[in-house]
Enzyme design. Structure first.
Site, PDB file in Angstrom:
ATOM      1  N   LYS A 139       0.974  -1.209  -0.001  1.00  0.00           N
ATOM      2  CA  LYS A 139      -0.051   0.194   0.116  1.00  0.00           C
ATOM      3  C   LYS A 139       0.836   1.303   0.095  1.00  0.00           C
ATOM      4  O   LYS A 139       2.169   1.147   0.086  1.00  0.00           O
ATOM      5  CB  LYS A 139      -0.918  -0.006   1.297  1.00  0.00           C
ATOM      6  CG  LYS A 139      -1.733  -1.185   1.546  1.00  0.00           C
ATOM      7  CD  LYS A 139      -2.718  -0.911   2.624  1.00  0.00           C
ATOM      8  CE  LYS A 139      -3.529  -2.093   2.753  1.00  0.00           C
ATOM      9  NZ  LYS A 139      -3.180  -3.126   3.700  1.00  0.00           N
TER      10      LYS A 139
ATOM     11  N   HIS B  91       2.335   6.267   9.164  1.00  0.00           N
ATOM     12  CA  HIS B  91       3.824   6.005   9.325  1.00  0.00           C
ATOM     13  C   HIS B  91       4.891   6.881   9.563  1.00  0.00           C
ATOM     14  O   HIS B  91       6.049   7.048   9.911  1.00  0.00           O
ATOM     15  CB  HIS B  91       4.306   5.125   8.102  1.00  0.00           C
ATOM     16  CG  HIS B  91       3.413   3.849   7.838  1.00  0.00           C
ATOM     17  ND1 HIS B  91       2.601   3.814   6.622  1.00  0.00           N
ATOM     18  CD2 HIS B  91       3.223   2.854   8.647  1.00  0.00           C
ATOM     19  CE1 HIS B  91       1.959   2.388   6.993  1.00  0.00           C
ATOM     20  NE2 HIS B  91       2.486   2.050   7.873  1.00  0.00           N
TER      21      HIS B  91
ATOM     22  N   HIS C 172       1.458   5.515   4.437  1.00  0.00           N
ATOM     23  CA  HIS C 172       0.283   6.181   4.991  1.00  0.00           C
ATOM     24  C   HIS C 172       0.861   7.380   5.939  1.00  0.00           C
ATOM     25  O   HIS C 172       2.094   7.121   6.595  1.00  0.00           O
ATOM     26  CB  HIS C 172      -0.396   5.166   6.002  1.00  0.00           C
ATOM     27  CG  HIS C 172      -1.696   5.765   6.524  1.00  0.00           C
ATOM     28  ND1 HIS C 172      -1.703   6.442   7.670  1.00  0.00           N
ATOM     29  CD2 HIS C 172      -2.898   5.675   5.969  1.00  0.00           C
ATOM     30  CE1 HIS C 172      -2.935   6.846   7.722  1.00  0.00           C
ATOM     31  NE2 HIS C 172      -3.568   6.578   6.820  1.00  0.00           N
TER      32      HIS C 172
END
Length: 527
Positions: A140, A146, A143
């Protein structure tokens, strides 16, 4: 460290009067925070912390009486020029010229280790530490959650390294499903970092100025987690539920009222099983003293259970594992709307900063405007993130983050750049011998007193791993330097005065840069 000879000198006099070893007193003597309202002493002793009170009730009049008595037994000397008392404290003022001379000498002698070569850290044992942070799922996009893990983990690693520990930084990639074969077991075997260089993630880390010593993935521990399940079974810790899953009972009464699922009914492992395998593997590989995991607080229970299962398996080192958790960021939107991805946040910070720089009257023509904007934007994000307790959630606001006035990362960068250009302007003289009698103005004394406190601030952050102590220290340092810069001109002053003041500003810039680098910020030299 600058504070040391002073603390030690005060402690040795106190030890004679109190009949206690000076070592026991060092940490009870603390530097006094600078006050905007009035001049303050340099150090204070909290009397209650060193006097064993015979009666269990440590009543105020009694403590105040003891404080008075203690102060009367102490004498001024070549180091201490004044002794006074406050509520439960004995206050010590250092000889003003000695203060200036010692602090400045120490800042330049210790350089990037100023504050770390302190008495406060002298008994600190050097440890081997493994820190796992950032840990995105690379299938993914990276984000925004993170971002916190990355900058907090980087700060903890920087701080531990600065204190002399041996730190291994691990990025545990959630690559379950093998979407990126290269980061599965193959990556570990061939260490194919070249391919990772082309990964956008790697670029993000290089903008953030973050490096990792090891990348490993969940899938790497797939086989090893089967071994963990066998070990749990052999030790009689695995129990089968009606649904066919396997659990470890963590309840006090052993009645399954609290348990952790470690295997699905089809025999496959779960996240916690792979984490158990990773922890055991790392401990064997690195033989470390401490393992630190940096993730958001929604995983608190996960890590409590992880450490508990390791203990049940007989791994005593689980006591030395630590979870540094953090809260959530709300309201992080770019102009396009809701933001999820880190690239967007960093691009937004950079473009907004470029706009601010373009509209500011003070901005000089920069050689690398993009790079400068990026460093300032990152400083803004990091300071906003580190101002409060890590475990608190906070509301994000672009306008507040990128203000050049007030307590922001932009203000720290602005102060650093301003002090740097002052040094460049007066480049002809790198004063070494200065007349400290020229640094007796209240504004100069305030800066010196604040520099004196840096080791205590580092000590506080090293104890609780909270960056907010360092952030608030650097913001105060920047405010004090700004006031001093206004009231104590270097340009146009008599040479002796100008040299002494320049030395003071150089010291402030040096400590400001040290603190910023610990937080993961690259100081800019022009903006």
């Amino acid at each position: 460290m600058a504070a040391c000879p002073f603390r030690r000198s005060i402690a040795s006099q106190l030890s004679r009067v109190l009949n206690l070893p000076p070592e026991n007193l060092i940490k009870s003597i603390s530097a006094v925070p600078v006050s905007k309202k009035r001049p303050v002493a340099d150090f204070q002793l909290f009397v209650g912390s060193v006097i064993e009170n015979k009666s269990s009730d440590r009543s105020k009049p009694d403590l105040q009486l003891q404080t008075q008595r203690l102060a009367e037994k102490l004498k001024c000397d070549t180091v201490v020029s004044e002794i006074s008392t406050g509520p439960g404290t004995v206050n010590f003022t250092i000889n003003r010229e000695l203060l200036a001379k010692t602090v400045l000498q120490q800042v330049f002698k210790d350089g990037s280790e100023y504050g770390i070569k302190s008495e406060l850290f002298s008994t600190l044992p050097r440890r081997k530490i493994v820190i796992e942070f950032s840990s995105p799922n690379i299938a993914k996009k990276f984000h925004v959650g993170h971002l916190r893990s990355t900058i907090i983990g980087n700060f903890v690693a920087n701080l531990k390294e600065a204190l002399g520990h041996h730190v291994t930084r691990i990025n545990y990639l959630g690559d379950w499903g093998m979407q990126f074969g290269l980061l599965g077991a193959g990556f570990q075997q061939f260490g194919n970092e070249e391919e990772l260089k082309f990964n956008p993630l790697q670029h993000l880390f290089e903008r953030l100025g973050v490096h990792f010593d090891e990348y490993s993935g969940e899938s790497f521990y797939q086989e090893k987690s089967q071994e963990v399940l066998k070990m749990l079974d052999t030790k009689g810790l695995l129990q089968k539920t009606i649904k066919g899953t396997r659990v470890v009972d963590l309840s006090e009464e052993r009645d399954l009222s609290l348990c952790s699922t470690v295997m699905r009914s089809d025999g496959t492992s779960l996240y916690i099983t792979r984490d158990l395998a990773a922890a055991i593997d790392r401990m064997m590989k690195y033989n470390c003293d401490t393992m630190i995991y940096v993730t958001d607080k929604s995983q608190n229970t996960h890590f409590e259970q992880l450490f508990q299962i390791l203990k049940l398996m007989g791994y005593q080192w689980a006591e030395r594992c630590q979870h540094v958790s953090f809260g959530l960021v709300q309201g992080m939107k770019t102009r396009k709307g809701e933001v999820v991805f880190l690239e967007d946040v960093l691009n937004e910070a950079r473009s907004r900063m470029l706009q601010n720089m373009a509209s500011a009257k003070t901005t000089k023509e920069l050689e690398t405007p993009l790079e400068t904007a990026e460093k300032i934007g990152l400083a803004a994000l990091i300071i906003q993130d580190f101002k409060g307790l890590l475990s608190s959630d906070y509301q994000f606001s672009w306008d507040r983050v990128l203000q050049s006035r007030g307590d922001t990362g932009v203000f720290l960068q602005y102060t650093h750049a301003r002090l740097h250009s002052l040094e460049q302007m007066c480049r002809n003289g790198q004063p070494t011998d200065i007349n400290t009698a020229c640094l007796q103005d209240p504004q100069a004394i305030s800066v010196l007193q604040h520099l004196l406190r840096y080791d205590e601030v580092l000590y506080k952050s090293s104890e609780d791993l909270q960056p907010k102590h360092i952030v608030s220290y650097l913001l105060t340092l920047s405010h004090l330097a700004a006031v001093a810069h206004k009231t104590l001109p270097v340009k146009g002053s008599a040479p002796e005065l100008a040299q002494a003041r320049l030395r003071l500003f150089q010291a402030a810039r040096s400590v400001l840069a040290n603190g910023m680098k610990l937080l993961g910020i690259t100081p800019v030299t022009q903006m």
